[in-house]
Each structure stands twice: as structure tokens, then as C-alpha cells.
Design a protein around this motif. Structure first.
Motif, PDB file in Angstrom:
ATOM      1  N   ARG A 126       0.829  -1.212   0.000  1.00 18.35           N
ATOM      2  CA  ARG A 126       0.000   0.000   0.000  1.00 18.35           C
ATOM      3  C   ARG A 126       0.865   1.265   0.000  1.00 18.35           C
ATOM      4  O   ARG A 126       0.492   2.284  -0.599  1.00 18.35           O
ATOM      5  CB  ARG A 126      -0.954  -0.027   1.188  1.00 18.35           C
ATOM      6  CG  ARG A 126      -2.062  -1.066   1.037  1.00 18.35           C
ATOM      7  CD  ARG A 126      -3.165  -0.906   2.069  1.00 18.35           C
ATOM      8  NE  ARG A 126      -4.219  -1.906   1.870  1.00 18.35           N
ATOM      9  CZ  ARG A 126      -5.241  -1.741   1.027  1.00 18.35           C
ATOM     10  NH1 ARG A 126      -5.348  -0.627   0.327  1.00 18.35           N
ATOM     11  NH2 ARG A 126      -6.160  -2.686   0.894  1.00 18.35           N
ATOM     12  N   ALA A 127       1.997   1.216   0.687  1.00 20.23           N
ATOM     13  CA  ALA A 127       2.879   2.383   0.690  1.00 20.23           C
ATOM     14  C   ALA A 127       3.403   2.659  -0.713  1.00 20.23           C
ATOM     15  O   ALA A 127       3.469   3.816  -1.158  1.00 20.23           O
ATOM     16  CB  ALA A 127       4.042   2.148   1.650  1.00 20.23           C
ATOM     17  N   LEU A 128       3.754   1.600  -1.450  1.00 22.73           N
ATOM     18  CA  LEU A 128       4.243   1.760  -2.808  1.00 22.73           C
ATOM     19  C   LEU A 128       3.135   2.287  -3.731  1.00 22.73           C
ATOM     20  O   LEU A 128       3.375   3.125  -4.603  1.00 22.73           O
ATOM     21  CB  LEU A 128       4.777   0.423  -3.324  1.00 22.73           C
ATOM     22  CG  LEU A 128       5.757   0.473  -4.510  1.00 22.73           C
ATOM     23  CD1 LEU A 128       6.963   1.337  -4.194  1.00 22.73           C
ATOM     24  CD2 LEU A 128       6.194  -0.942  -4.876  1.00 22.73           C
ATOM     25  N   LEU A 129       1.918   1.793  -3.519  1.00 26.37           N
ATOM     26  CA  LEU A 129       0.777   2.278  -4.304  1.00 26.37           C
ATOM     27  C   LEU A 129       0.525   3.755  -4.053  1.00 26.37           C
ATOM     28  O   LEU A 129       0.206   4.519  -4.968  1.00 26.37           O
ATOM     29  CB  LEU A 129      -0.478   1.476  -3.961  1.00 26.37           C
ATOM     30  CG  LEU A 129      -0.575   0.068  -4.544  1.00 26.37           C
ATOM     31  CD1 LEU A 129      -1.797  -0.667  -3.973  1.00 26.37           C
ATOM     32  CD2 LEU A 129      -0.674   0.134  -6.069  1.00 26.37           C
ATOM     33  N   GLN A 130       0.658   4.162  -2.778  1.00 31.36           N
ATOM     34  CA  GLN A 130       0.433   5.570  -2.443  1.00 31.36           C
ATOM     35  C   GLN A 130       1.488   6.466  -3.085  1.00 31.36           C
ATOM     36  O   GLN A 130       1.191   7.553  -3.586  1.00 31.36           O
ATOM     37  CB  GLN A 130       0.435   5.741  -0.926  1.00 31.36           C
ATOM     38  CG  GLN A 130      -0.006   7.131  -0.473  1.00 31.36           C
ATOM     39  CD  GLN A 130      -0.185   7.206   1.042  1.00 31.36           C
ATOM     40  OE1 GLN A 130       0.231   6.314   1.769  1.00 31.36           O
ATOM     41  NE2 GLN A 130      -0.800   8.273   1.499  1.00 31.36           N
ATOM     42  N   LEU A 131       2.721   5.979  -3.101  1.00 31.86           N
ATOM     43  CA  LEU A 131       3.781   6.746  -3.753  1.00 31.86           C
ATOM     44  C   LEU A 131       3.499   6.917  -5.243  1.00 31.86           C
ATOM     45  O   LEU A 131       3.653   7.994  -5.811  1.00 31.86           O
ATOM     46  CB  LEU A 131       5.125   6.046  -3.550  1.00 31.86           C
ATOM     47  CG  LEU A 131       5.805   6.218  -2.195  1.00 31.86           C
ATOM     48  CD1 LEU A 131       7.029   5.338  -2.114  1.00 31.86           C
ATOM     49  CD2 LEU A 131       6.171   7.686  -1.967  1.00 31.86           C
ATOM     50  N   ALA A 132       3.044   5.813  -5.850  1.00 34.24           N
ATOM     51  CA  ALA A 132       2.734   5.872  -7.279  1.00 34.24           C
ATOM     52  C   ALA A 132       1.579   6.828  -7.543  1.00 34.24           C
ATOM     53  O   ALA A 132       1.578   7.569  -8.529  1.00 34.24           O
ATOM     54  CB  ALA A 132       2.403   4.473  -7.794  1.00 34.24           C
ATOM     55  N   ASP A 133       0.596   6.837  -6.645  1.00 35.56           N
ATOM     56  CA  ASP A 133      -0.585   7.679  -6.824  1.00 35.56           C
ATOM     57  C   ASP A 133      -0.240   9.158  -6.716  1.00 35.56           C
ATOM     58  O   ASP A 133      -0.838  10.006  -7.373  1.00 35.56           O
ATOM     59  CB  ASP A 133      -1.640   7.290  -5.789  1.00 35.56           C
ATOM     60  CG  ASP A 133      -2.978   7.956  -6.056  1.00 35.56           C
ATOM     61  OD1 ASP A 133      -3.434   7.886  -7.216  1.00 35.56           O
ATOM     62  OD2 ASP A 133      -3.552   8.533  -5.127  1.00 35.56           O
TER      63      ASP A 133
END
Length: 841
Positions: free
Chosen positions: A830-837
Motif C-alpha cells: 500500500r505504501a508503494l501504491l500511495q507513492l505511485a498515486d
């Protein structure tokens, strides 16, 4: 052995009716029918021969099981459990066989009289719903003298009653969220009624008949508490196993997502916190914003005639009224289930169990025999039980008082006719009331109801649960100040932030309307474009379908732009009834779905019974761990007549080209092959040359690991992420304690999804996702990146998911998914997804 038993007096003293006992649990008959004795002697004698099956640790009470199966509870004094055993000397132990007249307990009558509210000793038959009581003594009695009370076992030959099966008992920790409130108690009642056995639940020295919802709630059992289950009768062992499993099977209480603040329900309520801006505060029961016209619902209690027109007349009237309400509530359950309104269905199912509660009914009948009218007697029985729940100092149980009030209102209406109907609501009505019952809420016109504001209640009561399910912005526990709002005035409500503005300025109203209009405009825009195909920015088509339960939801799915039905759950055809649906009924229901789809395809799943999906009339064995037991396709293969009936109904649909059959809980290839062969055989018998597509659900790790083998024989694969996550992480998806950790974005789950897609591609099969993960907008790019080409969500979410798909570059999703597979935890994913977002990668 005679089925009729006459009790001897266990004490010298004065016999009184149970209604004279200063304790609503006993006075209302909730622990069973019987009588009371004002004691003049200090040694409790056995009123009959039998076995001591329960002895309170504090020595103030015990239960004997007589030869005819009667379970006689002897309880010395009122609230004497609080004495901690002081003044009581038990002379027998649990399991002892005693003879009539044998001393059981000695007690210090003077010391107890000084410390307890009352010395009245209660003699009740805890399983009196299976017994007929008669010839009750009155006036003074002598200890050991015969003729106190006659008890006859119902349905047993008086000359030769079978010997009772050996009793057994075991303990369990209660896993139901919030403990034994209405719905878990109704579940336990349903389990108890399936067996030829007497089941009692014991907690803190108190016992309750498991067939009585009110008695179970009165125990005050909380989540995580350990209780003891006592079973006796012909099916004692099976009943005990089933009850232990039911107690340990977690169910959600339907709480609000955040911690609920619950206002007292028995006293006037004041606002939770004073506000300096003039707004009225409350607890959010369902989020949302609304501007509307205040409609005050006055809660005027109906005036009832206290005295009746004779016992027989009033008892007959009460029986008719209960039957009428039972039929009406059963219809509410069926209609809610047909609409797919599962929260509403469960709530009215709990009401149905309360109506079938033997002890609540016995309490009302007891008051009728005391000369009261049927309506007054039922109100008194309900109010006594409400007092007990309120006195338990348990917020969740206190909120169940609203359910009892709902039944009171409906039964009294059945007896006296409906109360004057509510005037028609104006458009955009903000309904304000002291409190509201579930049946009252469901009868308000949804299209005119903008919001609901209650002075009392809490975010965990059944009305709050319904408001969340129906998306009605709602505030509860808002205090008496909301009852002073002017009828017809305009108010502004932001339930999510927990306030109501009773006198919004023109500027505030303009801002509110702008916010509401902005949200609605976005929804309208999404709906307008929802019917168009969903293509990623690089031109890849993704099918977005709907999860439904009936034809009405199929039509709703079409209105929201769904490309088809990705999952039709057929359990609704089988639940809440006493026998299996006929083949013709199944065909008609499924054909109606196909007809409503206007040429689109439908994936219809065969019956997924077992586990947390109980179908009472199917002979499923009690299991220690139902999630790992007979469920899904295993149930169908174990009961071929049920599966064949469903398959024949599906093969009768037209056109078959628009039908896809889905098999739940497949674990290996042989299960798929068995069903495929059976479909071919039935189709030949029916003279069909065409076959519908056949797919399998990927819900367990073994199916994901064998995806390549399954895809060689299946036409498509559909991933049920709810169960796949549960079985991969070994975490019960019904457990509130594990809810925060049960994340489908766990890298282990993502790897199984990737493996499923890879196996399917080797045979040119497509893979869809019909679990809750497909509805998570953060997970949509992940699923597409892993190769999923179909997403199935609730009808209302179709426009939102399609809009999300249209903003994605599939190439970027694939690159991102490969990075996610290398993470070590869902938090890292989820942290990686948030960074991508946020564009920070």
C-alpha cells in the motif's frame, strides 16, 4: 417410567406465583414456568429424584434433571449470587443422583435476609417449553410434602417414557462481535431447534434455555467470554457440537466503522458536546450531507385497556396476533433477501427469532392468566425484558431494546389495529424522532427521505445498520434539543462530521447545495458514461460486471452500465425457507435475471452452502470448523439431488449462449470434471446440443496452484478474493479481531492471483475477480497489472470502477504489479501504491 412427575415442596413456607417475584427475569417467565416460595425453613430439599446437572459456584442455586426429562431449577433468594457464597452450604455436587426429600443446600436464612433483596425461592422448569405444568399448589406448604406442582413431558407416552440420554457439557469462548445480543442469540436458537435435545448456556452461575433469545441476551455474555453448554436428550452429543461451533463462529455486529458512542436509551439525552457555532452535535450512524425539511415523528404510546375479557378470549387473541406478526416479519425477511438487502434480512430474522421465543411468550401468557388484556400483557412482558437488558450496563444489549419495542408495536397493532398512519413526507424530508424501530424506518418512502436524526440510540443499533445499508445520512444520540426543532423548518446536516445546523444562513445553504450538487454531478457524469466500454488509455478492454442476487438487481446493474453479471449468488433462493426450491422456481428466478440483462451475459454460481452460509433444511453435519468443512461444490457433490435440480434449471434457460455456470470452492481438477460430466449427461437427457460455458472459482490456494490444470478444462476462472485471502493468510474473514490484518493486497495473495492468470493464459482462458478486492479503487490497477480482464462489483459501483479503468495505462500497471510482487507485507504494497498515486516514485 412415567412421563408425569409431581414435585414435593423443597421448603416450608408460603407458595406465591412467579409474577410476585421482584425480579423481571423470573417474574416474566424468562427462566421457565413455575412458582415461588417465601421460605420458613433453612434446608433446601430435593423436590424429586434426579441428577444434579448444575450447581452454582456460590451455592445459591442448582438444577435437577428428573427421570421424565424435566429440568427443575431451584434458586434461593433474589440477587443472592452477589453474596459470593456467604451463607450457603451445598450438600451435594454436580453429577450426584439424589432422591426426593434429600437435603441439597443449607442456608443461613437470617444472614441472607439481611443482605439480599428478597428470600423468595424460585422453583422453575427451565425446559418448560417441552413440558406441561399443572396442579400448582398455593398458600402454605410443608417441606417434603407432595403436591407442589405436576409436570408432564409433552409428546411422551405417559406409561412409558424413554430414559433420558446421558447429559454432556463443554465450554466455548464466544466469538460473536458484541457477545450474545439479538442476532447471535437468534442464530443459537436456530441451532438448538435443529436437534432433539435440551440445550442450556451457563454464564456466571446463570443458565438460559438456548431456545430462548431473550433468556440468552439476559445472561449478558460479552465477546470473548467463556460459557458452558449443557446438553441432554436423544441428540445431546450432536447438539452440543453444533452449539459449540455456533458460539465460536464469529459474526459481525454491524457496528459503525469508527468506535460508536452510544447514548443511554432509558433516560433523556443531552447533546454529546456543547458547540459554540450553534450547531447540534450527534453521533454519525451513516455518513452523508443533506439539506431538507424537518418532519417530527411523535412517539405517542397507545393507551391500552389493562383488564381483559377473560383468559381464554385474551389468550386466543394473543396467539392470533403473534401468528399474524410472525407471518408479516417472515415476509419482510423474504422481501429483503429477494432485494439483496442482507442487513435488513438479518435484522428482521432476529425479530422472527424473538417472536418464536418460548419464554417471552410464556411471560405474556402468564400476565394474561393474571387477568390482563392480551395487549397490556405483551407490553408488560416486553418492558420487563427491556428493563433487564438496560440493567446489564452493556451498550450493545441496551440498543436491542429498540427491537423489542418494534415487536411490541407490531403485536399491539395486530391486536388493536394499526395506529394512525404518518402523513405523507414532503420531498427531501429530514425525519427527526426520539427513536425509531427498524420496521418503521423501512416503511418510510426512501425517495423522499433525505436524512434521519434521532435523539437517542447509538451507531450500533439496527436502525443505524439499516441507514448505512440504505445510504441514508443519519445522526443518532443527538439529544433532546433536536426534538425542539420546528416542524417544516430547513436544516443542514453533515452526518459524517456529526452535526446538524438548525438555522443555516442563506450563504451556508448555498454552500451546502453547491457541495451536494457537486457530488451528485460527478455521480451523474459517471452514470452517463457508464454504459460505454471501459478501455485503458492504451486501448485494452476491461469488462466491468455486477454482483447481484436477483432480477431487480440485474435491472439496476444495466441502469448503472454493467457489461453483464459477474456473479449471481443463488443462495437467496435457498435461504429463509423450510425446504429446497423446486426446479421450476429456480429456473424462473434465473430466467428473469437473463431477461433483465438486455442481451448481456450472466455468470450464475451454483449453491454455495455451508461455512457461514447456513441452509437449515440441508442435512449438513455439525463441524468444528465450518470454513474448512462441507461447503461450496463439496456440498453439491455430497447432495447430488440438490445439485442436479439446480443444473437442470440452469440448462433450461434461454438462450444458453448468454449463460455461464460458476462452481464455488473448487480445490482440484476432479471436482470440475465430475460436474462437467454431469452437465453433459443432463444435457443429453434434456435433448440439448448446446452447452453453457463452465467456470471455476479460485478461492483456495490449491486452486490457484493448479490453475493451469483447471484452465485446460474450464472456460474461465473467477477469483473470489474474500475467501482466497482468508485461506491464504489462515485468518477467519468473520473475525473482528483480525479484520485489520485481512488485506487482499498481501503479497502472498497477489502472487496467487498472478499464478492464476499465468496458468489460465496457457490455455487462452480469461480471469475475472468477483470478490471485494475488485471494488477497491486502489486495487483496480494492481489487478489489471496482474492480468485480470474482468471485474465484478456491486451495481452502484460500476460507473466508478469504469471511470478508474479509463484513467489507467495498462503497461504502467504491469510494471507496477511486478514491483508489488516483490514486497514483503501488505503495508509495503500500500505504501508503494500511495507513492505511485502521488507521483513520488
Amino acid at each position: 417410567m412415567s412421563a408425569t412427575l409431581t414435585l414435593a415442596a423443597p421448603l416450608s413456607g408460603l407458595v406465591l406465583p412467579l409474577s410476585a417475584v421482584p425480579d423481571p427475569v423470573f417474574a416474566g417467565g424468562m427462566m421457565g414456568a413455575g412458582l415461588a416460595i417465601e421460605p420458613l425453613s433453612s434446608t433446601l430439599l430435593a423436590p424429586c429424584a434426579g441428577e444434579v446437572i448444575q450447581l452454582s459456584p456460590t451455592g445459591h442455586a442448582l438444577t435437577l434433571r428428573a427421570a421424565n426429562g424435566a429440568e427443575v431449577l431451584l434458586h434461593i433468594g433474589i440477587d443472592t449470587v452477589k453474596l459470593g457464597g456467604a451463607g450457603f452450604t451445598p450438600l451435594v455436587a454436580t453429577g450426584a443422583q439424589v432422591v426426593c426429600g434429600q437435603p441439597l443446600i443449607e442456608f443461613d436464612i437470617d444472614a441472607i435476609a439481611r443482605r439480599a433483596p428478597s428470600l423468595l425461592t424460585v422453583v422453575v422448569v427451565s425446559n418448560s417449553d417441552a413440558m406441561t405444568l399443572s396442579d400448582s399448589a398455593s398458600g402454605p406448604v410443608q417441606a417434603g410434602a407432595a403436591g407442589l406442582l405436576t409436570i408432564r413431558a409433552n409428546g411422551v407416552d405417559q406409561a412409558s417414557a424413554p430414559a433420558a440420554a446421558p447429559a454432556c457439557s463443554d465450554s466455548a469462548r464466544v466469538a460473536h462481535e458484541g457477545g450474545l445480543h439479538a442476532r447471535p442469540s437468534a442464530l443459537l436458537q436456530g441451532v438448538a431447534r435443529r436437534f432433539d435435545a435440551q440445550l442450556d448456556i451457563e454464564f456466571n452461575g446463570q443458565r438460559a434455555n438456548a431456545r430462548s433469545v431473550t433468556a440468552l441476551m439476559t445472561l449478558g455474555v460479552g465477546e470473548g467470554d467463556r460459557v458452558t453448554v449443557h446438553a441432554g436428550g436423544a441428540q445431546a452429543a450432536e447438539a452440543l457440537a453444533a452449539m459449540l461451533a455456533a458460539l465460536q463462529t464469529a459474526t459481525a455486529a454491524g457496528h459503525a466503522p469508527a468506535a460508536a458512542i452510544t447514548a443511554p436509551v432509558s433516560a433523556p439525552v443531552t447533546a454529546l458536546a456543547a458547540r459554540s457555532d450553534g450547531k447540534l452535535g450527534g453521533v454519525c450512524a451513516a455518513p452523508g450531507m443533506a439539506v431538507g425539511t424537518v418532519v417530527l415523528l411523535a412517539q405517542q404510546e397507545r393507551v391500552l385497556d389493562e383488564r381483559g375479557h377473560g383468559v381464554e378470549v385474551e389468550l386466543a387473541a394473543l396467539t392470533r396476533a403473534l401468528a399474524q406478526v410472525q407471518q408479516a416479519v417472515a415476509q419482510d425477511v423474504a422481501q429483503a433477501e429477494a432485494r439483496g438487502a442482507h442487513a435488513e434480512s438479518e435484522i428482521f430474522g432476529a425479530h422472527l427469532a424473538l417472536l418464536d421465543d418460548p419464554q417471552l411468550q410464556q411471560a405474556a401468557e402468564g400476565f394474561v392468566r393474571d387477568g390482563y388484556s392480551a395487549a397490556f400483557a405483551y407490553r408488560r412482558a416486553i418492558r420487563q425484558q427491556s428493563e433487564v437488558l438496560l440493567a446489564l450496563d452493556n451498550a450493545l444489549l441496551a440498543e436491542r431494546v429498540a427491537d423489542l419495542k418494534d415487536l411490541e408495536r407490531r403485536v399491539i397493532s395486530a391486536l388493536l389495529g394499526e395506529a394512525p398512519a404518518l402523513a405523507e413526507l414532503p420531498p427531501q424530508a429530514v425525519v427527526v424522532a426520539d427513536d425509531l424501530t427498524p420496521s418503521q424506518l423501512t416503511r418510510l418512502p426512501r425517495e423522499r427521505l433525505a436524512a434521519l436524526v434521532l435523539a437517542r440510540g447509538g451507531a450500533s443499533n439496527h436502525v443505524a445498520i439499516l441507514c448505512r445499508a440504505l445510504a441514508i445520512p443519519s445522526l443518532v444520540a443527538a439529544g433532546d434539543a433536536v426534538l425542539a426543532l420546528a416542524a417544516g423548518s430547513t436544516v443542514w446536516l453533515d452526518a459524517g462530521d456529526g452535526w446538524l445546523d438548525p438555522a443555516p444562513t442563506a450563504a451556508n445553504l448555498a454552500a451546502a447545495h453547491q457541495q451536494i450538487a457537486g457530488r451528485e454531478a460527478r455521480r451523474d457524469s459517471l452514470r452517463r458514461h457508464a454504459a460505454a466500454p471501459a478501455h485503458t488509455l492504451d486501448g485494452v478492454a476491461i469488462e466491468v460486471a455486477a454482483n447481484i442476487v436477483n432480477a431487480a438487481e440485474a435491472a439496476e446493474a444495466v441502469r448503472h452500465g454493467a457489461d453483464g453479471v459477474g456473479l449471481l449468488r443463488t443462495e437467496f433462493l435457498f435461504a429463509h425457507r423450510s425446504d429446497a426450491p423446486a426446479e421450476a422456481e429456480q429456473r424462473a428466478a434465473c430466467q428473469a435475471v437473463l431477461d433483465a440483462l438486455d442481451g448481456r451475459t450472466a455468470i450464475i454460481r451454483t449453491l454455495d452452502a455451508g461455512g457461514d452460509k447456513e441452509v437449515p433444511y440441508l442435512p449438513l453435519p455439525p463441524e468444528d470448523n465450518p470454513a474448512l468443512g462441507l461447503r461450496g461444490i463439496r456440498t453439491g457433490l455430497a447432495m447430488p439431488a440438490v445439485l442436479d435440480s439446480q443444473l437442470r434449471a440452469l440448462l433450461s434457460l434461454t438462450p444458453l449462449s448468454r449463460l455461464r455456470i460458476l462452481l464455488p470452492m473448487i480445490t482440484d481438477l476432479s471436482e470440475l470434471q465430475q460436474v462437467r460430466a454431469r452437465i453433459d449427461e443432463l444435457a443429453r437427457e434434456m435433448g440439448l446440443s448446446e452447452r453453457p460455458q463452465l467456470g471455476v472459482m479460485i478461492e483456495v490456494p490449491s486452486a490457484a496452484l493448479l490453475a493451469e490444470q483447471l484452465a485446460a478444462h474450464a472456460d474461465f476462472l473467477s477469483i473470489g478474493t474474500n475467501d482466497l485471502t482468508q485461506y491464504t493468510l489462515a485468518m477467519d474473514r468473520c473475525s473482528p479481531a483480525l479484520a485489520a490484518r485481512l488485506d487482499p493486497l498481501h503479497p502472498a495473495v497477489l502472487r496467487l492471483i498472478e499464478m492464476t492468470v499465468r496458468g489460465a493464459r496457457q490455455h487462452g482462458r480469461w480471469v475475472g475477480v468477483c470478490g471485494a478486492m475488485a471494488s477497491d479503487l486502489a486495487a483496480v490497477p494492481v489487478l489489471l497489472g496482474l492480468g485480470v480482464t474482468e471485474l465484478s462489483v456491486s451495481p452502484a459501483l460500476v460507473p466508478e470502477v469504469k471511470a478508474c479503468v479509463r484513467q489507467l495505462q495498462l503497461a504502467q500497471c504491469r510494471e507496477q504489479a511486478q514491483a508489488l510482487l516483490q514486497q514483503s507485507s501488505p503495508q509495503a504494497v500500500r505504501a508503494l501504491l500511495q507513492l505511485a498515486d502521488t507521483g513520488q516514485h
